[in-house]
Design a protein around this motif. Sequence first.
Motif, PDB file in Angstrom:
ATOM      1  N   GLY A  76      96.288 -17.387  -7.274  1.00  0.00           N
ATOM      2  CA  GLY A  76      95.584 -16.308  -7.964  1.00  0.00           C
ATOM      3  C   GLY A  76      94.364 -15.851  -7.196  1.00  0.00           C
ATOM      4  N   THR A  77      93.616 -16.810  -6.653  1.00  0.00           N
ATOM      5  CA  THR A  77      92.441 -16.462  -5.850  1.00  0.00           C
ATOM      6  C   THR A  77      92.844 -15.678  -4.607  1.00  0.00           C
ATOM      7  OG1 THR A  77      91.326 -18.468  -6.614  1.00  0.00           O
ATOM      8  CG2 THR A  77      90.446 -17.412  -4.638  1.00  0.00           C
ATOM      9  N   SER A  78      93.923 -16.098  -3.963  1.00  0.00           N
ATOM     10  CA  SER A  78      94.399 -15.400  -2.765  1.00  0.00           C
ATOM     11  C   SER A  78      94.819 -13.975  -3.098  1.00  0.00           C
ATOM     12  CB  SER A  78      95.574 -16.166  -2.149  1.00  0.00           C
ATOM     13  OG  SER A  78      95.209 -17.481  -1.816  1.00  0.00           O
TER      14      SER A  78
ATOM     15  N   GLY B 138      91.158  -7.308  -3.096  1.00  0.00           N
ATOM     16  CA  GLY B 138      89.892  -6.831  -2.542  1.00  0.00           C
ATOM     17  C   GLY B 138      90.046  -6.052  -1.255  1.00  0.00           C
ATOM     18  N   SER B 139      91.129  -6.313  -0.507  1.00  0.00           N
ATOM     19  CA  SER B 139      91.351  -5.556   0.727  1.00  0.00           C
ATOM     20  C   SER B 139      92.157  -4.281   0.480  1.00  0.00           C
ATOM     21  CB  SER B 139      92.076  -6.433   1.755  1.00  0.00           C
ATOM     22  OG  SER B 139      93.364  -6.787   1.289  1.00  0.00           O
ATOM     23  N   LEU B 140      92.989  -4.283  -0.580  1.00  0.00           N
ATOM     24  CA  LEU B 140      93.829  -3.117  -0.857  1.00  0.00           C
ATOM     25  C   LEU B 140      93.140  -2.083  -1.742  1.00  0.00           C
ATOM     26  CD1 LEU B 140      97.230  -4.927  -1.464  1.00  0.00           C
ATOM     27  CD2 LEU B 140      96.554  -3.622   0.545  1.00  0.00           C
ATOM     28  N   THR B 141      92.251  -2.535  -2.641  1.00  0.00           N
ATOM     29  CA  THR B 141      91.550  -1.590  -3.522  1.00  0.00           C
ATOM     30  C   THR B 141      90.782  -0.532  -2.740  1.00  0.00           C
ATOM     31  OG1 THR B 141      91.390  -3.152  -5.359  1.00  0.00           O
ATOM     32  CG2 THR B 141      89.797  -1.370  -5.316  1.00  0.00           C
ATOM     33  N   PRO B 142      89.941  -0.920  -1.758  1.00  0.00           N
ATOM     34  CA  PRO B 142      89.242   0.114  -0.995  1.00  0.00           C
ATOM     35  C   PRO B 142      90.199   1.055  -0.265  1.00  0.00           C
ATOM     36  CG  PRO B 142      88.257  -2.032  -0.611  1.00  0.00           C
ATOM     37  CD  PRO B 142      89.538  -2.275  -1.336  1.00  0.00           C
ATOM     38  N   ALA B 143      91.271   0.493   0.281  1.00  0.00           N
ATOM     39  CA  ALA B 143      92.205   1.313   1.057  1.00  0.00           C
ATOM     40  C   ALA B 143      92.855   2.382   0.187  1.00  0.00           C
ATOM     41  CB  ALA B 143      93.273   0.420   1.699  1.00  0.00           C
ATOM     42  N   ILE B 144      93.417   1.986  -0.955  1.00  0.00           N
ATOM     43  CA  ILE B 144      94.151   2.951  -1.775  1.00  0.00           C
ATOM     44  C   ILE B 144      93.199   3.877  -2.528  1.00  0.00           C
ATOM     45  CG2 ILE B 144      94.329   1.475  -3.836  1.00  0.00           C
ATOM     46  CD1 ILE B 144      97.220   2.540  -4.139  1.00  0.00           C
ATOM     47  N   SER B 145      92.053   3.361  -2.987  1.00  0.00           N
ATOM     48  CA  SER B 145      91.116   4.196  -3.747  1.00  0.00           C
ATOM     49  C   SER B 145      90.488   5.275  -2.873  1.00  0.00           C
ATOM     50  CB  SER B 145      90.022   3.323  -4.376  1.00  0.00           C
ATOM     51  OG  SER B 145      90.565   2.400  -5.283  1.00  0.00           O
ATOM     52  N   VAL B 146      89.987   4.869  -1.712  1.00  0.00           N
ATOM     53  CA  VAL B 146      89.318   5.825  -0.828  1.00  0.00           C
ATOM     54  C   VAL B 146      90.327   6.816  -0.253  1.00  0.00           C
ATOM     55  CG1 VAL B 146      88.021   6.065   1.325  1.00  0.00           C
ATOM     56  CG2 VAL B 146      87.431   4.244  -0.296  1.00  0.00           C
ATOM     57  N   LEU B 147      91.485   6.322   0.187  1.00  0.00           N
ATOM     58  CA  LEU B 147      92.482   7.217   0.781  1.00  0.00           C
ATOM     59  C   LEU B 147      92.982   8.242  -0.240  1.00  0.00           C
ATOM     60  CD1 LEU B 147      94.196   7.953   3.230  1.00  0.00           C
ATOM     61  CD2 LEU B 147      95.880   6.252   2.488  1.00  0.00           C
ATOM     62  N   SER B 148      93.217   7.814  -1.483  1.00  0.00           N
ATOM     63  CA  SER B 148      93.697   8.758  -2.496  1.00  0.00           C
ATOM     64  C   SER B 148      92.623   9.776  -2.857  1.00  0.00           C
ATOM     65  CB  SER B 148      94.138   7.994  -3.749  1.00  0.00           C
ATOM     66  OG  SER B 148      93.078   7.227  -4.277  1.00  0.00           O
ATOM     67  N   ALA B 149      91.353   9.341  -2.857  1.00  0.00           N
ATOM     68  CA  ALA B 149      90.271  10.279  -3.162  1.00  0.00           C
ATOM     69  C   ALA B 149      90.078  11.296  -2.038  1.00  0.00           C
ATOM     70  CB  ALA B 149      88.973   9.514  -3.416  1.00  0.00           C
TER      71      ALA B 149
ATOM     72  N   ILE C  88      84.389   4.624  -3.979  1.00  0.00           N
ATOM     73  CA  ILE C  88      83.502   3.694  -3.273  1.00  0.00           C
ATOM     74  C   ILE C  88      82.978   2.637  -4.233  1.00  0.00           C
ATOM     75  CG2 ILE C  88      81.281   3.492  -2.093  1.00  0.00           C
ATOM     76  CD1 ILE C  88      81.831   6.246  -0.855  1.00  0.00           C
ATOM     77  N   ILE C  89      82.544   3.078  -5.409  1.00  0.00           N
ATOM     78  CA  ILE C  89      82.004   2.140  -6.397  1.00  0.00           C
ATOM     79  C   ILE C  89      83.098   1.206  -6.899  1.00  0.00           C
ATOM     80  CG2 ILE C  89      80.866   1.960  -8.644  1.00  0.00           C
ATOM     81  CD1 ILE C  89      79.648   4.756  -8.022  1.00  0.00           C
ATOM     82  N   ALA C  90      84.305   1.739  -7.092  1.00  0.00           N
ATOM     83  CA  ALA C  90      85.424   0.898  -7.520  1.00  0.00           C
ATOM     84  C   ALA C  90      85.698  -0.195  -6.492  1.00  0.00           C
ATOM     85  CB  ALA C  90      86.671   1.760  -7.714  1.00  0.00           C
ATOM     86  N   SER C  91      85.667   0.181  -5.221  1.00  0.00           N
ATOM     87  CA  SER C  91      85.898  -0.795  -4.156  1.00  0.00           C
ATOM     88  C   SER C  91      84.795  -1.835  -4.131  1.00  0.00           C
ATOM     89  CB  SER C  91      85.974  -0.078  -2.804  1.00  0.00           C
ATOM     90  OG  SER C  91      86.971   0.932  -2.832  1.00  0.00           O
ATOM     91  N   GLN C  92      83.553  -1.396  -4.287  1.00  0.00           N
ATOM     92  CA  GLN C  92      82.413  -2.306  -4.294  1.00  0.00           C
ATOM     93  C   GLN C  92      82.524  -3.323  -5.418  1.00  0.00           C
ATOM     94  OE1 GLN C  92      79.643  -3.180  -2.805  1.00  0.00           O
ATOM     95  NE2 GLN C  92      78.828  -4.366  -4.532  1.00  0.00           N
ATOM     96  N   ALA C  93      82.908  -2.858  -6.600  1.00  0.00           N
ATOM     97  CA  ALA C  93      83.008  -3.757  -7.751  1.00  0.00           C
ATOM     98  C   ALA C  93      84.102  -4.800  -7.543  1.00  0.00           C
ATOM     99  CB  ALA C  93      83.282  -2.947  -9.016  1.00  0.00           C
ATOM    100  N   MET C  94      85.253  -4.375  -7.011  1.00  0.00           N
ATOM    101  CA  MET C  94      86.351  -5.315  -6.796  1.00  0.00           C
ATOM    102  C   MET C  94      85.989  -6.342  -5.732  1.00  0.00           C
ATOM    103  SD  MET C  94      89.295  -5.850  -8.118  1.00  0.00           S
ATOM    104  CE  MET C  94      89.573  -7.594  -7.904  1.00  0.00           C
TER     105      MET C  94
ATOM    106  N   PRO D 154      79.401 -13.076   4.236  1.00  0.00           N
ATOM    107  CA  PRO D 154      79.545 -12.257   5.455  1.00  0.00           C
ATOM    108  C   PRO D 154      80.890 -12.420   6.149  1.00  0.00           C
ATOM    109  CG  PRO D 154      77.381 -13.296   5.380  1.00  0.00           C
ATOM    110  CD  PRO D 154      78.168 -13.885   4.256  1.00  0.00           C
ATOM    111  N   GLU D 155      81.342 -13.684   6.345  1.00  0.00           N
ATOM    112  CA  GLU D 155      82.602 -13.891   7.067  1.00  0.00           C
ATOM    113  C   GLU D 155      83.783 -13.261   6.325  1.00  0.00           C
ATOM    114  OE1 GLU D 155      80.001 -17.517   7.991  1.00  0.00           O
ATOM    115  OE2 GLU D 155      80.430 -16.217   6.294  1.00  0.00           O
ATOM    116  N   ILE D 156      83.813 -13.445   5.012  1.00  0.00           N
ATOM    117  CA  ILE D 156      84.911 -12.885   4.223  1.00  0.00           C
ATOM    118  C   ILE D 156      84.820 -11.365   4.174  1.00  0.00           C
ATOM    119  CG2 ILE D 156      86.002 -12.883   1.959  1.00  0.00           C
ATOM    120  CD1 ILE D 156      86.268 -15.489   3.574  1.00  0.00           C
ATOM    121  N   ASN D 157      83.611 -10.841   4.098  1.00  0.00           N
ATOM    122  CA  ASN D 157      83.439  -9.386   4.107  1.00  0.00           C
ATOM    123  C   ASN D 157      83.997  -8.787   5.389  1.00  0.00           C
ATOM    124  OD1 ASN D 157      82.103  -6.866   2.968  1.00  0.00           O
ATOM    125  ND2 ASN D 157      81.091  -7.013   4.960  1.00  0.00           N
TER     126      ASN D 157
END
Length: 730
Positions: A166-168, A174-185, A357-363, A399-402
Amino acid sequence: RRWRATTRSTGTPRRSPATGATAPGSATKSVLLAFQSIGVVYGDLGTSPLYTYSGTFPGGIRHPDDILGVLSLILYTLILLPLLKYVFIVLYANDNGDGGTFALYSLISRYAKIRMIPNQQAEDASVSNYSIPEPSSQTRRAQWVKQRLESSKAARIALFTVTILGTSMVMGDGSLTPAISVLSAVSGIREKAPNLTQLQVVWISVAILFLLFSVQRFGTDKVGYSFAPIILVWFVLIAGIGAYNLAAHDATVLRALNPMYIVDYFRRNGKQAWLSLGGVVLCTTGTEAMFADLGHFNIKAIQLSFSFIIFPSVALCYMGQASYLHKFPQDVADTFYKSIPAAMFWPTFIVAILAAIIASQAMLSGAFAILSKALSLGCFPRVQVVHTSKKYAGQVYIPEINFLVGAASIVVTLAFQTTTNIGNAYGICVVMVFSITTHLMTVVMLLVWKKNIAFIAAFYVVFGATEMLYLTSILSKFAEGGYLPFCFSLVLMALMATWHYVHVCRYWYELDRIVPAAKLAALLGRPDVRRVPGVGLLYSELVQGVPPVFPRLVDKMPSVHAVFVFMSIKNLPIPRVAAAERFIFRRVGPAEHRMFRCVARYGYTDQIEAAKDFSDSLLDGLKLFVHEEAAFSCSQHTDDNDGDGALRAAQAAAAEEEKRFIDAELERGVVYLTGEADVVAAPGSSLIKRIVVNYVYTFLRKNLSESHKNLLMMTTYFSRSANTDAEIRH
C-alpha cells in the motif's frame, strides 16, 4: 528491577482519538478546518473531471445512452467509495487522529504482537495514547483473531507485505498524480492555440513539474494552505460550469440517477463496458488523501467539506459534462475544456493549472508523511526527513524521495505523453490502495472494533467485490501503461523488505548476545579498566540488556565513564508520545556501578527534540529516576518495617548524594558513543541471501541511511565521541 517512566511535562495539549483534533473541539473550528482541508486534501479529487471521460471513452462514444450509463457509474462510484466507505467508515479507524496505511498497521500491532522486532515492553501500554481495552467475554472472536495473528508467522508477514505494498502504491500515486493532473490541465491551451503540438504541451508540463518539485521543500503549510481559496474557487467554477451545461444543453441526463442505466450499459456493451471501468474509477483519484491527511484536520472537518462542497461540486461537473457530450459526443477526448463557455475559458484555464499544481503538492505531502511513518517503524532506510511546518508535525519533506519521485513523474510525462496512457497506470495505484485499505479495515473491525460479524461481512463483500471488479478491468490494460506502478512498487517493496529483514535479523542477533550480569561485573572488575570522569551515553537499538558492542568498546578503550547510560530510541506504534511519558529508566547492575538503561519513546509522527533539549530532558529524567527509586524503596520498606526511620533517611540521603554526583559528572562533560556494525551473510548462505545482505542492504546503509545523524547532532557541545566497530553475521 523495574522500569520507571520519568521526564518533565511540557503541557502539550492532548489530541482526541475520536476526532484527531485537540480536545475539546468546536463547531466553529471544524468549519475552519473544513475550509483549510479543501486546499490540502481535495485538489486531486477536484481535478479528476479533467480526464475521467476521456479515459473512459478512449475510442469514442458508440451509443448516445452510453453517456447515461457512464454518468450513473461515476455518481454511484463516488457515493459508494469516497462517501460511504471513507467519509463514514474508514475515517473512524484513525490511530489517535492519524490515518493512512501505516496508521492501520500500527493500530493492529497494538492489539496483537505482529511486529517482527521483539522490542515491546509492558510499560508501553501505560502510555496515554496506547488505549488497549481488555477483551470482554463477548469478544472471543477478537481473541481468536489475535492468537492467530500472533502465532502465525505467515499472517504477520502477509500483513506487513500488504502494508508496504500500500505504501509503495501511494508513492507510485505520488509520481503519477503530478504527471496526469498537470498534463491534463496544460492540454487545454490547445483550444486557443491549435498550432501547438502534443510534444510542445508535454514540454510545458515538464517545466511546470520541475518547478513543482523544486518548491516541495517549502512544504504543504506554505504551498497548500495559502492556496485553499484557489481550490475553493476551482470547485465553484466546475460546479457553475456544470450547472450552465445542464441548462444550456440537455438536462435529461439527470435520468442517470436511476441505476438501471448501469445495467443497460453493460447489456449493450458487454466486455467493452467492463473495460471502461478502468476510466470510470479515475473519478475517485485522491480519495485516499482524505484518510492519509486526517492528522492535519479532524473527522468532522473532512465529513463537512466532502459532503457539502466537494461531492456536490464534482457531481454537478460530471452531470454538466454528460449533458454537453449528449449533444457533442465527438468532443469526448477533451470534454472539460470544450464544455467551458468561451468567456470563462482563460480564467478557468489559469485556475485549472493552479489546481493541478496544488493537487500534486497535496498528494506528494501525503506520500512523504506515509513514508516517514514507515521509516519510524524500521521499514525504510533512515533518509533525511525535514519537518516543513512548526504547526503540523505530520508535514514533512524527504529530499531523496522528492528527487526520485520528481524524476519518475517527468519521465512518465515524457514517455506516455497522453492522459489516457497515464490513466491506465494511475487507476491501478488508486484501486490497489482501496483494496489494501479494505483488507486492513476488515482486520481492524475484527480485532479492534469487535463489530458484529454480519456488518464486517457486508463491508468486506460490498467494497471488496466492487474494488475487485474495478481492479480486474484496469489490469486488462497492463501492457498499455498498467505495468508502470507494478514495476515502481516492486522496486520500492524490495528495498523496504530488504531493509526491514536485515534490520530484524540484526536486532535478534544482538538480542541473543546481550552481556550477562556476571560478565558485566567481571568486565568492570578488570584491573586495566578505569572509571573516568564524565557521563557516557552509548546508543543501541536494544531496549533491554547490555548490548554486545559494549565489551568491544571496553576492549578498544579500557575505560568506562563514572556515570554510564545505555540509550535506546524506540518508536511506538502510535502517532505521538507525550513529553511527560518520553523516557523510561532502569538501573543496570548494583547501585555502585552507576550504570543505567534509558529508552526514549517516540510516536511515528514525533520528531526528536533539539540536541540540548533532548540531553537536558534525558539527564533531568535520570536524576528524577534516582529520586523516585529511593522514594519507592522507602515506601516499600515502610510497609515491611514500619518505624525504621533511620534507614529511610539513609536511603534518601544516598539518593541526594547520587544526584549531586551525577550533576558533578555532568559538569565534567558528556561523551556520546556509537557502535558501527558491519552486517554480512553467514558462510553457507544462499546466493539470494548473500546478494540481499552483502550488497543491497550495504548499499542502502551507506548511501541512504542517516540512522545516527539526528543523534550525532546531539554531540555538538559534547567533549568527545568514539566509534567501535563490530561485525554481525546472519
